[in-house]
Each structure stands twice: as structure tokens, then as C-alpha cells.
Design a protein around this motif. Sequence first.
Motif, PDB file in Angstrom:
ATOM      1  N   ARG A  65      81.486  33.200  30.504  1.00  0.00           N
ATOM      2  CA  ARG A  65      80.196  33.713  30.003  1.00  0.00           C
ATOM      3  C   ARG A  65      79.107  33.529  31.056  1.00  0.00           C
ATOM      4  O   ARG A  65      78.266  34.411  31.253  1.00  0.00           O
ATOM      5  CB  ARG A  65      79.812  32.990  28.709  1.00  0.00           C
ATOM      6  N   GLU A  66      79.140  32.393  31.743  1.00  0.00           N
ATOM      7  CA  GLU A  66      78.155  32.120  32.790  1.00  0.00           C
ATOM      8  C   GLU A  66      78.287  33.117  33.939  1.00  0.00           C
ATOM      9  O   GLU A  66      77.297  33.645  34.439  1.00  0.00           O
ATOM     10  CB  GLU A  66      78.365  30.686  33.299  1.00  0.00           C
ATOM     11  N   SER A  68      79.645  36.125  33.794  1.00  0.00           N
ATOM     12  CA  SER A  68      79.279  37.483  33.365  1.00  0.00           C
ATOM     13  C   SER A  68      77.762  37.630  33.218  1.00  0.00           C
ATOM     14  O   SER A  68      77.240  38.740  33.314  1.00  0.00           O
ATOM     15  CB  SER A  68      79.981  37.839  32.057  1.00  0.00           C
ATOM     16  N   ALA A  69      77.073  36.515  33.013  1.00  0.00           N
ATOM     17  CA  ALA A  69      75.612  36.575  32.903  1.00  0.00           C
ATOM     18  C   ALA A  69      74.951  36.717  34.275  1.00  0.00           C
ATOM     19  O   ALA A  69      73.810  37.177  34.365  1.00  0.00           O
ATOM     20  CB  ALA A  69      75.081  35.328  32.204  1.00  0.00           C
ATOM     21  N   LYS A  71      74.187  38.296  37.958  1.00  0.00           N
ATOM     22  CA  LYS A  71      74.218  39.644  38.529  1.00  0.00           C
ATOM     23  C   LYS A  71      74.976  39.541  39.843  1.00  0.00           C
ATOM     24  O   LYS A  71      74.524  38.910  40.782  1.00  0.00           O
ATOM     25  CB  LYS A  71      72.807  40.157  38.763  1.00  0.00           C
TER      26      LYS A  71
END
Length: 81
Positions: A65-66, A68-69, A71
Motif C-alpha cells: 500500500r505504501e 502504491s501510494a 508516485k
Amino acid sequence: MSTVASGKASVDKMRAQRDKERELKERYKAQRDDIKVFCDKIFAKNAQLKFSLFETFDKIDALEREVSALKIVDISSRRSQ
């Protein structure tokens, strides 16, 4: 007298057999107890490993999740600009 002697021998033989069976029974109980302790240790270790695996997958999910957050820019596409 031979009847008394043979009776005593028979009683002695039965006592010896009884004692042997008692000793075997005690040995089997000890083995059973040892196996139970071993199994309890295995179950505890298995539970510990399952929990560690759960924590690891939880950490992987958090890291995914980190990531994918964030950029992320592809380096090769940046050069062509």
C-alpha cells in the motif's frame, strides 16, 4: 510336597509375569507422556509460525500500500522527454 512346590513355582511365575506387565505398563505410560509433551511443543511452534506468517503478510500488505501510494516515475521514460 511336589504339589506344593509346583504350586509355589506357578505362583512365582504369575508374580513375575505380573511384575513384567506392570513394568511395561509404566514404560508405555512414560512414552505416552513424552509423546504428549512433544506434540504440545509442536502445536505451540506451529501456532507461533502461523502468527509470524500472518504478521509477515500483514507487513507485506502495508508495504505494498505504501509503494502504491508513492508516485513512481520510470527512469527510461524520463530520459526520452
